[in-house]
Design an enzyme around this catalytic site. Structure first.
Site, PDB file in Angstrom:
ATOM      1  N   GLY A 166       0.929  -1.255  -0.074  1.00  0.00           N
ATOM      2  CA  GLY A 166       0.069   0.014   0.048  1.00  0.00           C
ATOM      3  C   GLY A 166       0.901   1.380  -0.009  1.00  0.00           C
ATOM      4  O   GLY A 166       2.145   1.410  -0.344  1.00  0.00           O
ATOM      5  N   GLY A 177       5.633   4.099  -8.916  1.00  0.00           N
ATOM      6  CA  GLY A 177       6.461   2.843  -9.187  1.00  0.00           C
ATOM      7  C   GLY A 177       5.609   1.546  -9.002  1.00  0.00           C
ATOM      8  O   GLY A 177       5.577   0.818  -9.672  1.00  0.00           O
ATOM      9  N   HIS A 178       4.470   1.842  -7.824  1.00  0.00           N
ATOM     10  CA  HIS A 178       3.565   0.629  -7.916  1.00  0.00           C
ATOM     11  C   HIS A 178       2.673   0.704  -9.106  1.00  0.00           C
ATOM     12  O   HIS A 178       2.342  -0.503  -9.748  1.00  0.00           O
ATOM     13  CB  HIS A 178       2.567   0.856  -6.625  1.00  0.00           C
ATOM     14  CG  HIS A 178       3.433   0.841  -5.147  1.00  0.00           C
ATOM     15  ND1 HIS A 178       3.468   1.770  -4.436  1.00  0.00           N
ATOM     16  CD2 HIS A 178       4.094  -0.525  -4.594  1.00  0.00           C
ATOM     17  CE1 HIS A 178       4.255   1.242  -3.667  1.00  0.00           C
ATOM     18  NE2 HIS A 178       4.723  -0.005  -3.626  1.00  0.00           N
ATOM     19  N   GLN A 234      15.169  -8.408  -3.088  1.00  0.00           N
ATOM     20  CA  GLN A 234      13.787  -9.038  -3.172  1.00  0.00           C
ATOM     21  C   GLN A 234      13.465  -9.938  -4.436  1.00  0.00           C
ATOM     22  O   GLN A 234      12.982 -10.984  -4.390  1.00  0.00           O
ATOM     23  CB  GLN A 234      12.652  -8.091  -2.643  1.00  0.00           C
ATOM     24  CG  GLN A 234      11.461  -8.834  -2.785  1.00  0.00           C
ATOM     25  CD  GLN A 234      10.311  -7.621  -2.568  1.00  0.00           C
ATOM     26  OE1 GLN A 234      10.122  -7.300  -1.227  1.00  0.00           O
ATOM     27  NE2 GLN A 234       9.896  -6.780  -3.344  1.00  0.00           N
ATOM     28  N   SER A 248       9.815   5.587  -3.607  1.00  0.00           N
ATOM     29  CA  SER A 248       9.701   4.750  -2.561  1.00  0.00           C
ATOM     30  C   SER A 248       8.699   5.286  -1.396  1.00  0.00           C
ATOM     31  O   SER A 248       8.572   6.334  -1.355  1.00  0.00           O
ATOM     32  CB  SER A 248      11.103   4.399  -1.539  1.00  0.00           C
ATOM     33  OG  SER A 248      10.807   3.750  -0.471  1.00  0.00           O
ATOM     34  N   SER A 249       8.069   4.326  -1.180  1.00  0.00           N
ATOM     35  CA  SER A 249       6.954   4.822  -0.013  1.00  0.00           C
ATOM     36  C   SER A 249       7.782   5.503   1.332  1.00  0.00           C
ATOM     37  O   SER A 249       7.100   6.471   1.850  1.00  0.00           O
ATOM     38  CB  SER A 249       6.136   3.659   0.588  1.00  0.00           C
ATOM     39  OG  SER A 249       5.245   3.311  -0.278  1.00  0.00           O
TER      40      SER A 249
END
Length: 283
Positions: free
Chosen positions: A31, A36-37, A155, A187-188
């Protein structure tokens, strides 16, 4: 777009497209979505018939002194953004739904070798948490293809090995890092930066770019790494690591290695930033 919280509902809604042979894509997220997401969702939308995005702040992948409790939770804004990018289903389960017997009693998935070192050394247990929750989501959604950002390169390598080792019939697509105009990887956690830190933060990527050019010009990796660490420190960063690894599997670079990747994690104030940059070494 459907927003679901229940595992049985998710499975029921995916039965029909799966029975009809439609291609199902999965985009796992925590979330607090940014461009990017959404680039992952756009890639999935181009390639699949049904796009499923998951929103779950996974407690298993946070260390004792990390930001689990303060991690931004913005479900309403996230669902609006996903709907505008053509997502079909959002699955936003509770921790109790995924881990009904608690975190300690739950089966954990560990991916050896590739999860060690780099962020694995600085965040013990992090990749076990990632591998466990991704295995759960793969089992629940049973996608044909899943999308992960290349910004989190270690990752991505962990997920690729997980899929290969456990024989998941899932294609893993790494989507290029999305950047702000000044080069900072989206980035979040960028939201934690103060205004002054945000101005300084693009130096992380600039340092990688300078190292890339030096390595391409035949500077030795040890010299490039020493110079890069010095540059980061001079610009106010506190590096966790700065390394050159084999791009294909994050193994050590040998004399014959050509395709490599620079990987960095560094603190700017209390915010931990990561980035990477591929480098094709000269022969």
């Amino acid at each position: 777009m459907l927003t679901l919280h229940d595992i049985a509902e998710l499975r029921a809604h995916l039965n029909l497209p799966r029975r009809d042979g439609q291609r199902i894509a999965l985009v796992p997220t925590m979330g607090n979505l940014h461009a990017g997401h959404l680039a992952l969702v756009d890639a999935a939308r181009r390639d699949a018939d049904v796009v499923v995005a998951t929103i779950f702040v996974n407690p298993l992948q946070f260390g004792a002194n990390e930001d689990f409790s303060s991690y931004p939770r913005t479900l309403e804004a996230d669902t609006q953004a996903l709907a505008s990018h053509g997502c079909d289903i959002v699955f936003a389960p509770s921790a109790d739904a995924l881990y009904p017997h608690g975190l300690e009693a739950h089966t954990h998935v560990s991916v050896p070798d590739v999860s060690e070192g780099l962020c694995g050394a600085n965040r013990p247990g992090h990749f076990n948490g990632v591998a466990t929750v991704v295995s759960l989501l793969f089992n629940l959604v049973q996608p044909d293809v899943a999308y992960f950002g290349r910004k989190d390169y270690q990752q991505l390598m962990v997920i690729r090995k997980l899929v290969a080792d456990l024989h998941f019939p899932i294609e893993i697509v790494g989507v290029p890092t999305q950047r702000a105009e000044d080069g900072l990887a989206l980035s979040s956690r960028n939201g934690y930066l103060s205004a002054a830190q945000r101005q300084r933060a693009p130096a992380l990527y600039r340092t990688l770019c300078h190292m890339h050019d030096a390595l391409r010009a035949s500077e030795s990796p040890p010299m490039a790494l020493r110079n890069g660490l010095a540059a980061l420190t001079e610009q106010g960063f506190k590096p966790d690591y700065l390394e050159l690894r084999r791009a294909q599997d994050l193994g050590p670079v040998a004399l014959e290695t050509r395709e490599t990747i620079l990987l960095v994690a560094a603190h700017l104030g209390t915010t931990r930033l990561i980035d990477n940059l591929p480098v094709s070494l000269p022969r």
